[in-house]
Design an enzyme around this catalytic site. Sequence first.
Site, short mmCIF file in Angstrom:
data_model
loop_
_atom_site.label_atom_id
_atom_site.label_comp_id
_atom_site.label_asym_id
_atom_site.label_seq_id
_atom_site.Cartn_x
_atom_site.Cartn_y
_atom_site.Cartn_z
N SER A 62 0.89 -1.12 0.18
CA SER A 62 -0.10 -0.13 0.04
C SER A 62 0.80 1.29 0.15
CB SER A 62 -1.08 -0.03 1.18
OG SER A 62 -1.98 -0.75 0.98
N GLY A 302 2.85 -0.91 3.99
CA GLY A 302 2.39 -1.71 3.00
C GLY A 302 2.66 -3.24 3.42
C1 LIG Z 1 -2.94 -2.65 5.68
C2 LIG Z 1 -1.92 -2.38 4.28
N1 LIG Z 1 -2.68 -2.50 3.06
C3 LIG Z 1 -1.89 -2.67 2.00
O1 LIG Z 1 -0.89 -2.91 2.01
C4 LIG Z 1 -2.86 -3.67 1.08
C5 LIG Z 1 -2.11 -3.74 -0.24
N2 LIG Z 1 -2.73 -5.17 1.60
C6 LIG Z 1 -3.81 -5.55 1.83
O2 LIG Z 1 -4.87 -4.90 2.20
C7 LIG Z 1 -3.73 -6.84 2.82
C8 LIG Z 1 -3.94 -7.97 1.93
C9 LIG Z 1 -3.78 -9.34 2.68
C10 LIG Z 1 -2.37 -9.69 3.09
C11 LIG Z 1 -2.22 -11.04 3.73
N3 LIG Z 1 -3.21 -10.93 5.01
C12 LIG Z 1 -3.84 -12.28 4.93
O3 LIG Z 1 -3.95 -13.11 3.97
C13 LIG Z 1 -4.89 -12.19 6.26
N4 LIG Z 1 -5.74 -13.36 6.31
C14 LIG Z 1 -0.67 -11.05 4.35
O4 LIG Z 1 -0.61 -10.66 5.53
O5 LIG Z 1 0.30 -11.24 3.57
C15 LIG Z 1 -1.73 -0.76 4.56
O6 LIG Z 1 -2.46 0.16 4.04
O7 LIG Z 1 -0.80 -0.77 5.39
#
Ligand SMILES: C[C@@H](NC(=O)[C@@H](C)NC(=O)CCCC[C@H](NC(=O)C[NH3+])C(=O)[O-])C(=O)O
Length: 351
Positions: A62, A302
């Site tokens: 992100s 991210g």
């Molecule tokens: C929150 C974060 N957002 C991002 O970076 C976006 C691109 N990523 C997500 O929304 C998380 C996707 C799942 C990851 C997976 N999680 C799972 O599969 C949970 N069951 C993982 O941890 O790799 C931000 O803004 O900091």
Amino acid sequence: AEAPAPDVDGIVAALNSAMANGAPGAMARFTGPDGVESLTAGVRDRATGAPMDIHARFRIGSVSKTFSAVVLLQLVDEGRLELDQPVNRYLPGLLPDDRITVRHLLTHRSGLADYTNAMFADTVPGFEAVRNRVFTYQELVDLSLSEPRTTEPGVAYRYSNANFVVVGMLIEKLTGRPVERAYERRIFKPLKLRDTSYVHPDTRIKGLPVRGYLHPDAAGEPLVDSTEQTVSWAQSAGAVISSPADLNTFTSALMRGRLLSPETLEAMTTVTPTDTTGTRFYGLGLRRYDLSCGAQVYGHTGTVQGFYTYAFSTRDGRRSLSAVANTSNHGAANTALGGTLEAAFCGPKPA
Ligand SMILES: C[C@@H](NC(=O)[C@@H](C)NC(=O)CCCC[C@H](NC(=O)C[NH3+])C(=O)[O-])C(=O)O
């Protein structure tokens, strides 16, 4: 008051703590008035044992949202769209509610549901189901619209990847080009971010890669090498690839006003709280963290399978910190890595 020198031992301790909590490796790069500190720990590749390398590239998740926000805000500066106009004015018929504005997308106050919650409810099966898939923007928007809105437009902060998928659609509609052209022409080339790319839907990390490792939900299950994926489930919300140095350059240049007009940068850094701690805020595609010493740092975090990233700078752009651990869904490792921010921007803890 002059800024404190970074607590290098504290940064190293945070990297080691991330490893103690499940990351095969971690690294951080700090730039400040007294120069650059590059710190690495563990490995960037578990199979070969290759050590973490400050020049290696990784998926920034992100933090991509800040790149997308910069491009859209440059279009605002160019008079191509207005923040308080309905999204549907520029993308007719896309959203079922004309009250949702461009600003609501950038502040995560649109109410558009985050389809990744369902997509990745089961971490490894969810990842394996999409790692080689290519989605259109419209398919991702349809996934979001298949779930109920999470708030009336503008009423509350509800983080959602869908918001920055629509930002990508706006960029492509208004520039008439794929989003990677806008990133390259407006950010990567002007700032000479030579390690930074947007290669969706290619699954490879070109150059020297950090390999990413996903922890299965079930404790004790082996790590999954999640390095190769399309990141098509995120695209303009999370598919940029970069390096520690390029992220330092990007956040510093952004805060120094090299990418946006003063008015638009001011709007970008005008924040509202995202929780009740009084230390976490969100502006336009940008987080603000208020640290224990009173430092306020701007940037983004991210999370993409196998990679957790922090990229933050002071408001004057004179100090910046980027940090990455090559695992993602071990919350303790992510929190531990966050210790690099306090060490870098607040200096040694008072004895
Ligand atoms: C929150 C974060 N957002 C991002 O970076 C976006 C691109 N990523 C997500 O929304 C998380 C996707 C799942 C990851 C997976 N999680 C799972 O599969 C949970 N069951 C993982 O941890 O790799 C931000 O803004 O900091």
